[in-house]
Design an enzyme around this catalytic site. Structure first.
Site, PDB file in Angstrom:
ATOM      1  CE  LYS A  69      -3.607  -0.080   2.725  1.00  0.00           C
ATOM      2  NZ  LYS A  69      -4.215   0.297   3.928  1.00  0.00           N
ATOM      3  CB  CYS A  86       0.671  13.794  -7.052  1.00  0.00           C
ATOM      4  SG  CYS A  86       0.005  12.749  -8.248  1.00  0.00           S
ATOM      5  CB  CYS A  88      -3.524  12.564 -11.413  1.00  0.00           C
ATOM      6  SG  CYS A  88      -1.801  13.222 -11.913  1.00  0.00           S
ATOM      7  CG  HIS A 101      -3.330  17.933 -12.273  1.00  0.00           C
ATOM      8  ND1 HIS A 101      -2.275  18.216 -11.530  1.00  0.00           N
ATOM      9  CD2 HIS A 101      -3.802  19.078 -12.636  1.00  0.00           C
ATOM     10  CE1 HIS A 101      -2.240  19.578 -11.336  1.00  0.00           C
ATOM     11  NE2 HIS A 101      -3.429  19.921 -12.085  1.00  0.00           N
TER      12      HIS A 101
END
Length: 122
Positions: A69, A86, A88, A101
């Site tokens: 993760k 960020c 995206c 993005h």
């Protein structure tokens, strides 16, 4: 060599709401495959278009793929006056935003932007 036997069928008659419309067996043998192909084609096009508008796939294509993760944490004191993160997953400076993005949004029609954290003015 024998010639194929031709079966003569009477004209197929349509329901009473369209009394002058008749279709022969020859016309029916042409229309049925065309109708089936058109229906199948329409179905396949609709499936293709729905997949393009709603892509179900991985969001993260390449960042920290070796970890189960991706979690990044920061202390508020270390941020300074402002930090831009960020959302995206396209940034070359991840977890910080580098403006990637904008290209992502142009290519996909998405509207994602960065997460901006800043201190309140006293």
């Amino acid at each position: 060599m024998t010639s194929p036997t031709l079966i003569s069928l009477p004209m197929l008659q349509m329901p009473a709401f369209c009394p002058e419309f008749r279709i022969s067996k020859d016309q029916l043998t042409i229309l049925m495959p065309v109708a089936v192909a058109a229906a199948l084609g329409g179905y396949l096009v609709s499936r293709y278009m729905s997949r393009r508008s709603c892509k179900k796939g991985r969001v993260n294509a390449c960042i920290s793929k070796d970890r189960p993760k991706v979690v990044d944490s920061f202390d508020m004191e270390d941020i300074g006056n402002k930090a831009v993160y960020c959302r995206c997953w396209k940034s070359k400076k991840f977890p910080y935003c580098d403006g990637a993005h904008s290209n992502h949004n142009d290519e996909t029609g998405d509207n994602v932007g960065p997460l901006i954290i800043k201190k309140r003015d006293a």
